[in-house]
Design an enzyme around this catalytic site. Structure first.
Site, PDB file in Angstrom:
ATOM      1  N   PHE A  25      63.121 -35.803 -24.747  1.00 63.01           N
ATOM      2  CA  PHE A  25      63.089 -34.384 -25.105  1.00 63.01           C
ATOM      3  C   PHE A  25      61.888 -33.990 -25.960  1.00 63.01           C
ATOM      4  CE2 PHE A  25      65.737 -36.535 -28.308  1.00 63.01           C
ATOM      5  CZ  PHE A  25      65.104 -36.148 -29.488  1.00 63.01           C
ATOM      6  N   ARG A  30      72.964 -29.872 -44.965  1.00 58.47           N
ATOM      7  CA  ARG A  30      73.467 -30.371 -43.682  1.00 58.47           C
ATOM      8  C   ARG A  30      74.875 -29.828 -43.402  1.00 58.47           C
ATOM      9  NH1 ARG A  30      70.078 -33.255 -41.254  1.00 58.47           N
ATOM     10  NH2 ARG A  30      71.484 -34.404 -39.900  1.00 58.47           N
ATOM     11  N   HIS A  82      66.621 -26.548 -38.845  1.00 57.23           N
ATOM     12  CA  HIS A  82      66.369 -27.979 -39.035  1.00 57.23           C
ATOM     13  C   HIS A  82      66.548 -28.251 -40.515  1.00 57.23           C
ATOM     14  CE1 HIS A  82      64.168 -31.819 -39.284  1.00 57.23           C
ATOM     15  NE2 HIS A  82      63.658 -31.306 -40.384  1.00 57.23           N
ATOM     16  N   LYS A 142      64.286 -21.905 -37.123  1.00 60.31           N
ATOM     17  CA  LYS A 142      63.573 -22.136 -35.866  1.00 60.31           C
ATOM     18  C   LYS A 142      63.282 -20.849 -35.086  1.00 60.31           C
ATOM     19  CE  LYS A 142      65.400 -26.815 -35.193  1.00 60.31           C
ATOM     20  NZ  LYS A 142      66.178 -27.658 -34.262  1.00 60.31           N
ATOM     21  N   ASN A 193      69.022 -24.476 -31.785  1.00 62.42           N
ATOM     22  CA  ASN A 193      70.147 -24.498 -32.715  1.00 62.42           C
ATOM     23  C   ASN A 193      69.829 -23.885 -34.076  1.00 62.42           C
ATOM     24  OD1 ASN A 193      68.697 -26.548 -33.943  1.00 62.42           O
ATOM     25  ND2 ASN A 193      70.089 -28.181 -33.333  1.00 62.42           N
ATOM     26  N   TYR A 246      57.204 -33.984 -35.469  1.00 58.83           N
ATOM     27  CA  TYR A 246      58.276 -34.593 -34.677  1.00 58.83           C
ATOM     28  C   TYR A 246      57.862 -35.924 -34.050  1.00 58.83           C
ATOM     29  CZ  TYR A 246      61.015 -30.400 -35.341  1.00 58.83           C
ATOM     30  OH  TYR A 246      61.742 -29.376 -35.909  1.00 58.83           O
ATOM     31  N   GLU A 251      58.776 -34.335 -45.406  1.00 59.04           N
ATOM     32  CA  GLU A 251      58.750 -33.057 -44.713  1.00 59.04           C
ATOM     33  C   GLU A 251      58.262 -31.936 -45.631  1.00 59.04           C
ATOM     34  OE1 GLU A 251      62.084 -33.915 -41.275  1.00 59.04           O
ATOM     35  OE2 GLU A 251      62.723 -32.784 -43.041  1.00 59.04           O
ATOM     36  N   THR A 253      74.588 -30.747 -35.029  1.00 61.12           N
ATOM     37  CA  THR A 253      73.437 -30.429 -34.177  1.00 61.12           C
ATOM     38  C   THR A 253      73.867 -29.670 -32.933  1.00 61.12           C
ATOM     39  OG1 THR A 253      72.279 -32.394 -34.980  1.00 61.12           O
ATOM     40  CG2 THR A 253      71.490 -31.441 -32.921  1.00 61.12           C
ATOM     41  N   ARG A 294      74.906 -23.139 -37.400  1.00 63.68           N
ATOM     42  CA  ARG A 294      74.805 -23.447 -35.976  1.00 63.68           C
ATOM     43  C   ARG A 294      75.986 -22.900 -35.173  1.00 63.68           C
ATOM     44  NH1 ARG A 294      72.246 -29.334 -37.176  1.00 63.68           N
ATOM     45  NH2 ARG A 294      70.049 -28.709 -37.126  1.00 63.68           N
TER      46      ARG A 294
END
Length: 140
Positions: free
Chosen positions: A59, A87, A117, A11, A114, A51, A128, A93, A104
């Site tokens: 949010f 993950r 993704h 990100k 964070n 998204y 995705e 998260t 993270r």
């Protein structure tokens, strides 16, 4: 165990701080291979579409704004149980809840910023990946 592919985004908060290589090293050191990667500046339309599942959440607008605030690195990762492994490597998260050694925990600035993704399941991963990559761009 099955070899899988999963989708990952590094990100804007992480790319701005030049953490791309450190994050990729976390994936590779834990048995995942990068089989497709590109650095892009997501458009507002792309972010809104990507998204859309969160469109009704409070949010959503902030998430879209954040994701278009700077470059991101979109990737396809491959390996044994890649979805679960990714993950695990990313961590919770909320970085305050993330385990030591996770991306993270080490790099996230906040629950919103964070750093990464990752897809949450096989169907999501396929969707995705297809959103950002053509089949001929994945060179496993």
């Amino acid at each position: 165990m099955a070899t899988q592919r999963t989708f990952s985004i590094i990100k804007p908060d992480a790319t701005k701080r030049n953490l791309t290589g450190k994050i990729i090293d976390k994936f590779e050191s834990n048995g995942l291979r990068v089989v497709a990667s590109k650095r892009i500046h997501m458009t507002e339309d792309q972010a809104k579409q990507f998204y859309a599942v969160h469109k009704e959440r409070p949010f959503y607008g902030d998430l879209v704004s954040y994701m278009i605030s700077g470059p991101v690195v979109v990737q396809v990762l491959e390996g044994e149980n890649a979805i679960a492994k990714n993950r695990e490597i990313m961590g919770a998260t909320n970085p305050a809840d993330a385990a030591e050694g996770t991306i993270r925990k080490e790099f996230a600035e906040s629950i919103e910023a964070n750093s990464v993704h990752g897809s949450d399941g096989e169907d999501t991963a396929k969707e995705e990946i297809a959103f950002f990559f053509d089949d001929n761009e994945i060179v496993g």
